[in-house]
Enzyme design. Structure first.
Site, short mmCIF file in Angstrom:
data_model
loop_
_atom_site.label_atom_id
_atom_site.label_comp_id
_atom_site.label_asym_id
_atom_site.label_seq_id
_atom_site.Cartn_x
_atom_site.Cartn_y
_atom_site.Cartn_z
N ASP A 136 0.84 -1.18 0.00
CA ASP A 136 0.00 0.00 0.00
C ASP A 136 0.88 1.24 0.00
O ASP A 136 1.75 1.40 0.87
CB ASP A 136 -0.92 -0.01 1.22
CG ASP A 136 -2.12 0.89 1.02
OD1 ASP A 136 -2.44 1.21 -0.13
OD2 ASP A 136 -2.75 1.25 2.03
N TYR A 138 1.19 5.67 -0.56
CA TYR A 138 0.71 6.84 0.18
C TYR A 138 0.73 8.01 -0.80
O TYR A 138 1.13 9.11 -0.46
CB TYR A 138 1.71 7.05 1.34
CG TYR A 138 1.29 7.90 2.50
CD1 TYR A 138 0.05 7.76 3.11
CD2 TYR A 138 2.18 8.83 3.04
CE1 TYR A 138 -0.30 8.52 4.20
CE2 TYR A 138 1.85 9.59 4.14
CZ TYR A 138 0.60 9.43 4.72
OH TYR A 138 0.27 10.18 5.82
N HIS A 143 -4.32 13.80 0.83
CA HIS A 143 -4.52 12.98 2.04
C HIS A 143 -3.29 13.05 2.94
O HIS A 143 -3.40 13.28 4.14
CB HIS A 143 -4.81 11.52 1.65
CG HIS A 143 -4.77 10.57 2.81
ND1 HIS A 143 -5.79 10.48 3.72
CD2 HIS A 143 -3.82 9.69 3.20
CE1 HIS A 143 -5.47 9.57 4.64
NE2 HIS A 143 -4.29 9.07 4.34
N ARG A 152 1.15 16.99 12.82
CA ARG A 152 2.41 17.73 12.99
C ARG A 152 2.31 19.22 12.64
O ARG A 152 3.30 19.92 12.69
CB ARG A 152 3.50 17.09 12.11
CG ARG A 152 3.98 15.73 12.56
CD ARG A 152 4.98 15.12 11.58
NE ARG A 152 4.42 14.91 10.25
CZ ARG A 152 3.76 13.81 9.88
NH1 ARG A 152 3.60 12.81 10.72
NH2 ARG A 152 3.26 13.71 8.66
N ASP A 246 -9.29 0.39 2.01
CA ASP A 246 -8.29 -0.04 2.99
C ASP A 246 -8.77 0.33 4.39
O ASP A 246 -8.31 1.30 5.00
CB ASP A 246 -6.96 0.64 2.66
CG ASP A 246 -5.84 0.14 3.56
OD1 ASP A 246 -5.85 -1.05 3.93
OD2 ASP A 246 -4.95 0.95 3.89
N GLN A 253 -4.10 2.11 15.23
CA GLN A 253 -2.97 2.61 14.44
C GLN A 253 -2.09 3.59 15.21
O GLN A 253 -0.87 3.48 15.20
CB GLN A 253 -3.52 3.28 13.17
CG GLN A 253 -2.46 3.71 12.16
CD GLN A 253 -3.07 4.26 10.87
OE1 GLN A 253 -4.28 4.32 10.71
NE2 GLN A 253 -2.21 4.64 9.94
N TYR A 257 1.86 2.14 15.65
CA TYR A 257 2.58 2.30 14.38
C TYR A 257 4.02 2.79 14.50
O TYR A 257 4.76 2.76 13.50
CB TYR A 257 1.78 3.20 13.43
CG TYR A 257 2.09 4.65 13.48
CD1 TYR A 257 1.65 5.44 14.53
CD2 TYR A 257 2.83 5.27 12.47
CE1 TYR A 257 1.93 6.78 14.58
CE2 TYR A 257 3.12 6.61 12.51
CZ TYR A 257 2.66 7.37 13.57
OH TYR A 257 2.95 8.70 13.61
N LYS A 266 -4.69 -2.33 10.13
CA LYS A 266 -4.98 -2.48 8.70
C LYS A 266 -5.20 -3.93 8.29
O LYS A 266 -5.85 -4.18 7.28
CB LYS A 266 -3.81 -1.95 7.88
CG LYS A 266 -3.44 -0.50 8.14
CD LYS A 266 -4.28 0.45 7.32
CE LYS A 266 -3.66 1.84 7.29
NZ LYS A 266 -4.38 2.72 6.35
N THR A 363 -4.73 6.56 0.16
CA THR A 363 -6.02 7.26 0.16
C THR A 363 -6.00 8.44 -0.81
O THR A 363 -5.05 9.22 -0.83
CB THR A 363 -6.33 7.77 1.57
OG1 THR A 363 -6.20 6.67 2.46
CG2 THR A 363 -7.72 8.34 1.65
#
EC number: 3.7.1.2
Lengths: 431, 431
Positions: A136, A138, A143, A152, A246, A253, A257, A266, A363
């Site tokens: 997967d 990114y 997104h 952040r 997904d 998460q 993570y 996931k 996403t």
């Protein structure tokens, strides 16, 4: 595109003659999974067609591979490569067109037509491919940016590597299910009140169960271990595309993570749409992706600026009481990285890809509030209600909710679409 | 353990009668991969044995599964479950013991013995399992701590989740190779001088290529999607164990891994030893792992304090000029999480495991400098030379270096070992 003699093909059907997507079905007459294509509201059973005496004449590109449509997955067909997919799709389009030069095979052959053209409602769809590895990415810029801002702030929203390489991680291939399969809410370790108890997890059903709108890409042609796929060759390694949800448990998460990435958040389920739209069928819908101002490494330079597809994507949320709200409408053009770039990067160090491997885009969100591809974004990190029909609201998914992703390209009469990618949430099983 | 009539079984052999590890071989007489066990310096070809008229009598637990040893992987055998593995291992031990009650089958049958007992040097070993998904954990406490100190200092060495759950990530199953397969140095995006050019990557062969000493665990019995494996049942899902070298490109890793974890730094190759040591064979070597003072969630409580194995593990580095140095000597008791805990955690949210799935322990280091499981630790982050025989030094691997991992338990005469896990580094292929 020419017209088809197949009955009941609505001009709005995602399965026009311009599409011809491949899938794996079982039918009332033949319960063992085998290959078919979708046309309008029917499927054309390719295993039935394979038994016609003129099959070899109509499908010369399948010489020596007549059994390929009797197999329980599309891997055998995919492995034959792009030129065969193109030729077979062309042969099927010819056979189904009003002016077919072989009317005696199907168009005017009531007996075979009755066996081979089956209403979609009476077939069961199966996972189209045997998936070796699932990765997967990114690549949805908006997104990544929106989620980065949440965690952040806008100054550090994107990590320094984001515009240099398509960031991705290895997913769990055993957890991929075909559209319609119920999705059980996962339990996991979560922090019920991260602010008050920063390091004290509880084992409980996820309270922040989310969906993610993605595009999935199946690999056709493998590469040898140690041999990178050059970006100019990457397109030839692609079989076709599906929609991908997904599913993500955000509370699991956020606790698990660091430092190795998402895991149990996931790996409980990811849903794909049942029909694989051939790479060939999406060619007319190429467009420019999100601009990347960072100078790229040589191995990521495509030499074209229409490397992504403009697929209209929508997400419907149906509540247990039956109210349906379209909660997102976006496009796959909001990707910053193309699938050829993902393949070139994935194999740069020599990682072998096999026929049937699945790549997810990550996403896909647009820049506007109505174009978000996850509830995390729509609810601004779970802080804001998403309004639904029936005066209901959501921040994350409830038991009994059904999420449907739809994807379509092209004009009325020549639509190229995916068929729905659907999953309904079941209550967690504790134990 | 009783003695064996098989010739040339050295008391120091890792393949004593107390072991009976399973593998996939091809032989001079039969090039199609099939099952065998290792005994001393020979293999016993189980496909050949399967054709003996008394096979059904000697292996009653394989009733209805006589073809299982003719298959090209051990998945079919693994899927039969722990009680069958135990019974088959027992039957083989009986057949090979000096006092066997069936001497006519093999011991006194020169013709079959000649066909079935084959010197290990004349067979080729293959990947023993078809691996659906590969997951790599991070359960080696001293490794996680040492690497954490390097990146974040001793106060924050371990992430807050580390002692609450076995941290892991999904690896790349297509990249797993059997011992002896050459390993090509990956190219990738790296920061040549992170301090001077913090955000400017270059595409180049990895300069910080490392090994990781791990234990691998194969799944026998699958669980259904949505149904967690309870920790009390997890042991019954395990087929057996291999040694695992999770080759790692540290410079690629440090640039790519935020926020989704390691990717190209790991997916170019991981090497496993060829013989699967059955879970049964390791039972006598149970011991207590690294103590975890954190109160555990219910689903991780084992109800036993001997959940890991005391396997002596060593790493040899052979330079291109042929000098061999043992650079590490440690034990698998330095794990903080057991494989049953990993399985219970992995399936907590409903993730399905399939027969043949592989779990890696994560790098196993002891607390002492000579017990480190990676060059990253031995060289203190690439800052210190590791001294080798021949007055050579390393911080990371050079082209032409060969890394061998060995693992052994038990006393002379009853050794239970793995056979070497070997890989030699080839120069990067550019392009």
């Amino acid at each position: 595109m020419e017209s088809t003699w197949v009955p009941d093909v609505s001009p709005e059907s995602p399965f026009s003659l311009a599409n011809i997507p491949f899938g794996i079905v079982s039918t009332p007459d033949d319960p063992s999974p085998h290959a078919a294509i979708a046309i309008g509201s029917h499927v054309l059973d390719l295993k039935v067609i394979s038994s016609h005496p003129k099959f070899a004449e109509i499908f010369p590109s399948l010489n020596g591979h007549h059994g390929v449509f009797s197999q329980p997955t599309l891997n055998g067909f995919a492995a034959l490569g792009r030129s065969v997919h193109r030729a077979v799709r062309g042969s099927i389009q010819e056979l189904l067109s009003t002016g077919t030069s072989h009317p005696e095979v199907l168009k005017d052959n009531g007996e075979l037509r009755g066996k081979a053209l089956i209403p979609q409602g009476s077939v069961k769809m199966h996972l189209p491919m045997s998936i070796g590895d699932y990765t997967d990415f990114y690549a949805g810029y908006h997104h990544a940016y929106a989620v980065g801002v949440m965690f952040r702030g806008p100054q550090n929203a994107l990590q320094p590597n984001y515009t240099h390489l398509p960031v991705g991680y290895h997913g769990r291939s055993s957890s991929i299910v075909v559209s319609g399969t119920p999705v059980r809410r996962p339990q996991g370790q979560i922090l019920l009140d991260p602010a008050a108890d920063p390091g004290k997890p509880t084992t409980a059903p996820s309270r922040r169960l989310d969906m993610e709108l993605e595009l999935g890409c199946f690999i056709a042609t493998p590469n040898e271990q140690g041999s990178p796929v050059k970006i100019q060759d990457a397109e030839q390694h692609i079989f076709g595309y599906v929609l991908l949800n997904d599913w993500s448990a955000r509370d699991i998460q956020s606790w698990e993570y660091v430092p190795l990435g998402p895991f149990n958040s996931k790996n409980f389920a990811s849903t794909i749409s049942p029909w694989v739209v051939l790479a060939e069928a999406l060619e007319p819908f190429r467009t420019r992706g999100v601009e990347n101002e960072t100078p790229l490494q040589e191995y990521l330079k495509e030499g074209r600026d229409d490397a992504v597809f403009d697929i209209e994507l929508e997400v419907d949320l149906e509540t247990p009481s039956g109210d349906v709200t379209t909660i997102s409408a976006t496009s796959s053009r909001h990707l910053m990285w193309s699938f050829p770039q993902m393949i070139a990067h994935h194999t740069l160090g020599g990682c072998p890809m096999r026929t049937g491997d699945l790549l997810g885009s990550g996403t896909i969100s647009g820049p506007e509030p109505k174009q978000r591809g996850s509830l995390l974004e729509m609810s601004e990190g779970g802080k804001k209600d998403i309004m639904l029909y029936g005066m209901d609201v959501r921040r994350f998914l409830k038991d009994g909710d059904t999420v449907t992703i739809r994807g379509i390209c092209g004009k009325s009469g020549d639509r190229v679409g995916f068929g729905d990618c659907v999953g309904r949430i079941q209550a967690a099983r504790l134990g």
